[in-house]
Design an enzyme around this catalytic site. Structure first.
Site, PDB file in Angstrom:
ATOM      1  N   ARG A 161      -8.532  -8.816   6.101  1.00  0.00           N
ATOM      2  CA  ARG A 161      -7.887  -8.283   4.910  1.00  0.00           C
ATOM      3  C   ARG A 161      -8.927  -7.713   3.946  1.00  0.00           C
ATOM      4  O   ARG A 161     -10.038  -8.232   3.822  1.00  0.00           O
ATOM      5  CB  ARG A 161      -7.108  -9.395   4.180  1.00  0.00           C
ATOM      6  CG  ARG A 161      -5.806  -9.788   4.906  1.00  0.00           C
ATOM      7  CD  ARG A 161      -4.803  -8.638   4.856  1.00  0.00           C
ATOM      8  NE  ARG A 161      -3.526  -8.889   5.461  1.00  0.00           N
ATOM      9  CZ  ARG A 161      -3.190  -8.638   6.724  1.00  0.00           C
ATOM     10  NH1 ARG A 161      -4.091  -8.158   7.563  1.00  0.00           N
ATOM     11  NH2 ARG A 161      -1.978  -8.854   7.166  1.00  0.00           N
TER      12      ARG A 161
ATOM     13  N   CYS B 233       0.837  -1.205   0.000  1.00  0.00           N
ATOM     14  CA  CYS B 233       0.000   0.000   0.000  1.00  0.00           C
ATOM     15  C   CYS B 233       0.871   1.254   0.000  1.00  0.00           C
ATOM     16  O   CYS B 233       1.720   1.424   0.868  1.00  0.00           O
ATOM     17  CB  CYS B 233      -0.777  -0.075   1.319  1.00  0.00           C
ATOM     18  SG  CYS B 233      -2.213   0.898   1.437  1.00  0.00           S
TER      19      CYS B 233
ATOM     20  N   GLU C 203      -5.493  -7.781  -3.009  1.00  0.00           N
ATOM     21  CA  GLU C 203      -5.576  -8.003  -1.555  1.00  0.00           C
ATOM     22  C   GLU C 203      -4.751  -6.934  -0.856  1.00  0.00           C
ATOM     23  O   GLU C 203      -3.692  -6.525  -1.349  1.00  0.00           O
ATOM     24  CB  GLU C 203      -5.020  -9.398  -1.241  1.00  0.00           C
ATOM     25  CG  GLU C 203      -5.127  -9.797   0.218  1.00  0.00           C
ATOM     26  CD  GLU C 203      -3.805  -9.835   0.950  1.00  0.00           C
ATOM     27  OE1 GLU C 203      -3.810 -10.152   2.143  1.00  0.00           O
ATOM     28  OE2 GLU C 203      -2.748  -9.508   0.353  1.00  0.00           O
TER      29      GLU C 203
ATOM     30  N   ARG D  64      -7.559 -12.628  11.211  1.00  0.00           N
ATOM     31  CA  ARG D  64      -6.745 -11.879  10.244  1.00  0.00           C
ATOM     32  C   ARG D  64      -7.687 -11.239   9.238  1.00  0.00           C
ATOM     33  O   ARG D  64      -8.287 -11.917   8.403  1.00  0.00           O
ATOM     34  CB  ARG D  64      -5.807 -12.849   9.521  1.00  0.00           C
ATOM     35  CG  ARG D  64      -4.849 -12.195   8.528  1.00  0.00           C
ATOM     36  CD  ARG D  64      -4.034 -13.256   7.786  1.00  0.00           C
ATOM     37  NE  ARG D  64      -2.949 -12.674   7.023  1.00  0.00           N
ATOM     38  CZ  ARG D  64      -1.733 -12.426   7.500  1.00  0.00           C
ATOM     39  NH1 ARG D  64      -1.440 -12.716   8.741  1.00  0.00           N
ATOM     40  NH2 ARG D  64      -0.810 -11.897   6.733  1.00  0.00           N
TER      41      ARG D  64
HETATM   42  C1  LIG Z   1       1.881  -8.601   0.903  1.00  0.00           C
HETATM   43  S1  LIG Z   1       3.099  -9.529   0.090  1.00  0.00           S
HETATM   44  C2  LIG Z   1       2.147 -10.617  -0.902  1.00  0.00           C
HETATM   45  C3  LIG Z   1       2.414 -12.047  -0.597  1.00  0.00           C
HETATM   46  C4  LIG Z   1       1.670 -13.087  -1.399  1.00  0.00           C
HETATM   47  N1  LIG Z   1       0.299 -12.722  -1.659  1.00  0.00           N
HETATM   48  C5  LIG Z   1       1.747 -14.455  -0.727  1.00  0.00           C
HETATM   49  O1  LIG Z   1       0.757 -15.163  -0.671  1.00  0.00           O
HETATM   50  O2  LIG Z   1       2.805 -14.835  -0.220  1.00  0.00           O
HETATM   51  C6  LIG Z   1       3.734  -8.367  -1.074  1.00  0.00           C
HETATM   52  C7  LIG Z   1       4.875  -8.942  -1.886  1.00  0.00           C
HETATM   53  O3  LIG Z   1       5.231  -7.992  -2.893  1.00  0.00           O
HETATM   54  C8  LIG Z   1       6.610  -8.104  -3.118  1.00  0.00           C
HETATM   55  N2  LIG Z   1       7.067  -6.900  -3.848  1.00  0.00           N
HETATM   56  C9  LIG Z   1       7.225  -5.651  -3.339  1.00  0.00           C
HETATM   57  N3  LIG Z   1       7.668  -4.811  -4.302  1.00  0.00           N
HETATM   58  C10 LIG Z   1       7.745  -5.539  -5.446  1.00  0.00           C
HETATM   59  C11 LIG Z   1       8.138  -5.221  -6.772  1.00  0.00           C
HETATM   60  N4  LIG Z   1       8.533  -3.996  -7.109  1.00  0.00           N
HETATM   61  N5  LIG Z   1       8.102  -6.203  -7.698  1.00  0.00           N
HETATM   62  C12 LIG Z   1       7.708  -7.462  -7.371  1.00  0.00           C
HETATM   63  N6  LIG Z   1       7.351  -7.825  -6.119  1.00  0.00           N
HETATM   64  C13 LIG Z   1       7.361  -6.878  -5.158  1.00  0.00           C
HETATM   65  C14 LIG Z   1       7.190  -8.249  -1.711  1.00  0.00           C
HETATM   66  O4  LIG Z   1       8.492  -8.785  -1.719  1.00  0.00           O
HETATM   67  C15 LIG Z   1       6.143  -9.171  -1.062  1.00  0.00           C
HETATM   68  O5  LIG Z   1       6.519 -10.515  -1.133  1.00  0.00           O
END
Ligand SMILES: C[S@@+](CC[C@H](N)C(=O)[O-])C[C@H]1O[C@@H](n2cnc3c(N)ncnc32)[C@H](O)[C@@H]1O
Length: 350
Positions: A156, A72, A110, A154
């Site tokens: 979301r 976010c 999400e 949790r």
């Molecule tokens: C809230 S987590 C989502 C996890 C996923 N839904 C799961 O079930 O494990 C957000 C993910 O976005 C990744 N992320 C953040 N910036 C990113 C980028 N620029 N490109 C690709 N992935 C990114 C983070 O490393 C993190 O694993």
């Protein structure tokens, strides 16, 4: 029919498991974190692409469903509403440019519980307006994992958008009876018990509406200055890692920042730390999911994930309500006005 999806901000593939369980096929994934990518590879045999901001949308294959649990960030809106253009410089912009080019039939996003309040409601407003501009009819709701068969409180925010004008009905999601922490605990293992002098149990702990039973606290690090006598345990200064929850209730949110895994439960007259395997079970991961790397990293990964059974149920309804809905009776696409005032049961600031 097999629908194709892409898994953005893929983490360790929580979304992927839920959609694959509904006969959908993953054809592209992206994740920036090296450890998450490694775990994804171990479990799905596919190494995700890296930083989404560096990926040209034209190399992404055509797909039916776009999935993204994205971080976010606030939008810096200069003044005039520019919709899509307003999102530049944020990770949502990368989702939007892929949508613009690929036009998948469905999107599922999400985010955290308080997403609707982020930046005083501006973030969700710009996102919903941008999705509208791109032709999507959206609906959103805050869902709780504890309603989907895992004992974790949790919450979301889930946003579902469709290109065919169907407004996703969250009320059709099938809820499961509540389960307790004790049902997911390991029978045997090397458990880290607390000594009796390391914690205090409170008298008559009450089950909260969330299902949590806060029953005690670790004696260390308790700041009692400024609290009334006998209310120390209730004080907000008791940090979450000091709290102990009864295994007959639900567990609080597993958080990505908690690298030390300080989650304590009271079970069969003893207090102990949850094992990493139990944390994965609290997210609905099966025991054959491969865990690699340090415990600290594993705690980060699982705290960032989505709860698999909840995603499974969403995937099932996305298929039946949107992808397999060829009835003529679809409702008309949202107007911008609808988006602002009426999203499921919620109001958002406009
Ligand atoms: C809230 S987590 C989502 C996890 C996923 N839904 C799961 O079930 O494990 C957000 C993910 O976005 C990744 N992320 C953040 N910036 C990113 C980028 N620029 N490109 C690709 N992935 C990114 C983070 O490393 C993190 O694993």
């Amino acid at each position: 029919m097999t629908y194709k999806f892409i898994d953005l901000f893929a983490g360790i593939g929580g979304f992927r498991q839920g959609f694959e369980a509904n006969e959908c096929e993953c054809i592209f994934s992206s994740e920036i974190d090296a450890h998450a990518k490694e775990m994804y590879f171990e479990n799905f045999g596919e190494l995700p692409y890296g930083d989404i901001t560096k990926i040209d949308e034209t190399i992404i294959p055509n797909h039916d469903i776009l999935l993204a649990g994205f971080p976010c960030q606030p939008f810096s809106i200069a003044g005039e509403k520019k919709g899509f253009e307003d999102t530049r410089g944020t990770l949502f912009f990368d989702i939007a440019r892929i949508l613009k080019d690929k036009k998948p039939k469905v999107i599922v996003l999400e985010n955290v519980k308080h997403f609707k309040n982020h930046d005083e409601g501006k973030t969700i407003r710009v996102i919903l307006e941008t999705l509208y501009e791109l032709g999507y009819t959206t609906n959103w709701e805050v869902l709780n994992a504890k309603d989907f068969g895992v004992p974790q409180n949790r919450e979301r925010t889930i946003i579902v958008g469709s290109l065919n004008g169907v407004k996703f009905d969250f009320k059709k999601l099938r809820k499961s009876p509540q389960v307790t922490i004790s049902e997911i605990l390991q029978e045997d293992g090397e458990f880290e018990y607390l000594d009796e002098n390391e914690y205090t149990l409170i008298e008559n702990p009450k089950k909260q509406p969330s299902g949590l039973i806060f029953c005690g606290y670790r004696n260390k690090n308790i700041r009692i200055n400024g609290t009334r006598e006998n209310t120390e345990h209730l004080s907000r200064v008791h940090k979450q890692p000091n709290r102990i929850y009864d295994s007959n209730g639900t567990h609080p949110t597993i958080a990505s920042q908690e690298s030390a895994g300080r989650y304590f439960v009271y079970h069969k007259d003893k207090a102990r730390k949850l094992t990493i395997k139990e944390c994965f079970r609290l997210m609905g991961f099966s025991d054959d999911f491969k865990m690699i790397g340090s415990k600290a990293k594993l705690y980060n990964r699982i705290g960032n994930s989505v709860v698999v059974p909840m995603i499974k149920e969403i995937a099932k309804e996305v298929k039946s309500q949107i992808l397999e809905n060829d009835s003529e009776a679809r409702i008309a696409p949202n107007s911008l006005f609808d988006i602002k005032i009426e999203n499921s049961n919620n109001m958002i600031a406009s």
